[in-house]
Design a protein around this motif. Structure first.
Motif, PDB file in Angstrom:
ATOM      1  N   UNK A  45       0.830  -1.209   0.000  1.00 29.19           N
ATOM      2  CA  UNK A  45       0.000   0.000   0.000  1.00 29.19           C
ATOM      3  C   UNK A  45       0.864   1.259   0.000  1.00 29.19           C
ATOM      4  N   UNK A  82       1.223   0.139  -9.412  1.00 28.95           N
ATOM      5  CA  UNK A  82       0.072  -0.620  -8.922  1.00 28.95           C
ATOM      6  C   UNK A  82       0.519  -1.926  -8.284  1.00 28.95           C
ATOM      7  N   UNK A 117      -5.188   4.685  -6.498  1.00 30.17           N
ATOM      8  CA  UNK A 117      -4.002   4.832  -5.663  1.00 30.17           C
ATOM      9  C   UNK A 117      -4.454   5.145  -4.236  1.00 30.17           C
ATOM     10  N   UNK A 129       2.349   1.752  -3.369  1.00 34.72           N
ATOM     11  CA  UNK A 129       1.328   2.165  -4.339  1.00 34.72           C
ATOM     12  C   UNK A 129       1.078   3.660  -4.326  1.00 34.72           C
TER      13      UNK A 129
END
Lengths: 134, 327
Positions: B100, B108, B324, B103
């Motif tokens: 995360x 991605x 995102x 990202x």
């Protein structure tokens, strides 16, 4: 390569690999893997406290996002409640206008500490006492 | 666990040059000790190296769970099994937190996962070695976790907000990992003659990968200096290695165990640890794919990916698109 792979997996100490007699060359990448939505997670430690942003999870829908958020953010720490909200639904003022939050003018009139009364009361009491003594 | 020994990319000479005014603003912010957030302007090289760093860290968590995960079914006793399951679950959770964070910089998750599966991305070299016995699991749980904590505590003081926040949570969870690893390690060290031999054998095999863990000795390259200036790299490889040896070598020696390196000693004058040549050629060989377990680890990861595909597709909602993460 194939023989080497078979040999490798049959000698592996990993029981999952021992069970399946396969070799690495069988694998194919997905050209377009699943792209799930992102949800921001808000965690409340105890009843009465604020929900605090703690991170994000990927999930196909809000229901799954809650399942993943529980695993990810309530697995170890105390938790009373969790919220998830799609990241795309967050509206923010952003950092490009960060300076507008700066307190440039005198703003003590809107703070509790801007009102100091005790010294006035003390002075008044002293003056009253002084008068009664004289 | 499991960050450490990152391989940064060579500077990209074809990259866009940065606006000098914004660069100065950015560097001043870092000098003031402020964090950089995803919505902020950042230099091209900063973004590129951070993606690489955080992605490698995430992959290391996933791949690092494999040698230990294989021992869950054979953990000696119910308590050890419970602790190992909890630890392995935590490590996979750490990977999620780190993906995360990566990202937020614009790569991605699907791309990162594919780069791991194709063999393009690196992960910590230490997981390309086999965990042959239960004693190996205790060495990983104690010494490799300890090494990773040294690295992660340093990185958690870096400049990129989402990475620091993920690391704070990770470091909090790691304290239990280290303690359960030490507990299992000490149980063997204070056990029967056979248990002590098993543990000594595991230490002998893991010593070199542990020395390799923090990466090759420091080179005073301009590149590395820039990454330290931007608080991407928080301490040099040698500094972190020395900090680790200083804290953990005595804990092993006090149990009457040894390291397979006659040159390992602390210089009382400088406070620096000296160690024998750990064969850095081997480090590069393993990181480039030719280690004892590279193929096995990748194969296990690919098997898990394939076995999970049907369920990911079944719960997929085709209307929804990747976004995102916000912070």
């Amino acid at each position: 390569m194939e023989t080497a792979d078979r040999h490798l997996l049959s000698t592996s100490v990993d029981p999952r690999l021992q069970r399946v007699q396969r070799h690495a060359t069988e694998f194919h990448l997905l050209e377009q893997p699943e792209e799930w939505q992102t949800f921001e997670v808000f965690h409340q430690r105890r009843r009465g406290e604020h929900h605090v942003h703690v991170g994000s999870v990927h999930a196909p829908d809000a229901e799954m996002a809650l399942v993943f958020a529980k695993e990810q953010f309530a697995r170890r720490q105390q938790c009373a409640s969790l919220w998830v909200v799609a990241s795309a639904h967050i509206h923010s003022l952003g950092y490009q206008n960060e300076d507008m939050f700066a307190t440039t003018t005198e703003k003590t009139y809107r703070e509790a500490s801007g009102y100091r009364l005790r010294h006035k009361i003390q002075a008044y009491k002293q003056s009253v006492q002084h008068e009664s003594n004289s | 666990m499991y960050g450490g020994g990152y391989v940064f990319c060579e500077p990209d000479v074809h990259g866009q040059p940065d606006d000098p005014e914004r660069l100065a603003e950015f560097e001043a912010r870092i000098d003031r000790g402020e964090k950089i957030e995803p919505q902020d302007w950042m230099p091209y090289e900063y973004r590129r190296q951070l993606i690489r760093l955080i992605e490698q860290h995430a992959h290391s968590e996933i791949m690092g769970a494999l040698p230990e995960g294989a021992w869950i079914t054979r953990a000696p006793g119910f308590k050890r099994k419970l602790a190992l399951i909890a630890k392995v679950q935590d490590e996979v959770g750490h990977a999620q937190l780190l993906y995360s964070a990566a990202e937020t910089l614009g790569k991605s998750r699907a791309d990162m996962v594919n780069d791991l599966l194709s063999g393009k991305s690196k992960y910590s070299n230490v997981f390309n070695y086999p965990a042959k016995t239960w004693a190996d699991v205790t060495v990983i749980g104690f010494l490799i976790d300890a090494a990773a904590i040294v690295n992660q505590v340093a990185n958690s003081k870096g400049s990129y907000g989402p990475y620091c926040r993920a690391l704070e949570r990770i470091c909090y969870e790691e304290s239990f990992h280290l303690k359960q690893g030490y507990d299992a390690f000490v149980a063997l060290a204070t056990g029967t003659k056979r248990q002590r031999e098993m543990l000594q054998d595991a230490i002998n095999r893991w010593y070199r990968p542990i020395i390799h863990f923090f990466g090759p000795p420091d080179n005073e390259s301009v590149h590395s200096k820039q990454l330290m200036r931007w608080k991407v790299k928080m301490a040099s490889n040698d500094e972190m290695r020395n900090q680790f040896l200083d804290a953990y070598v005595p804990k092993v020696l006090e149990l009457g165990l040894t390291f397979p390196d006659p040159e390992l000693r602390k210089d009382p004058q400088t406070g620096r640890w000296h160690y024998g040549d750990p064969d850095w050629a081997e480090f590069y060989r393993v990181i480039n794919g030719d280690g004892p377990c590279n193929a096995e680890r990748l194969s296990a990861r690919r098997l898990a990916e394939e076995n999970g595909r049907w369920i990911r597709q079944a719960i997929m909602n085709p209307q929804q698109k990747f976004t995102i993460p916000f912070a």
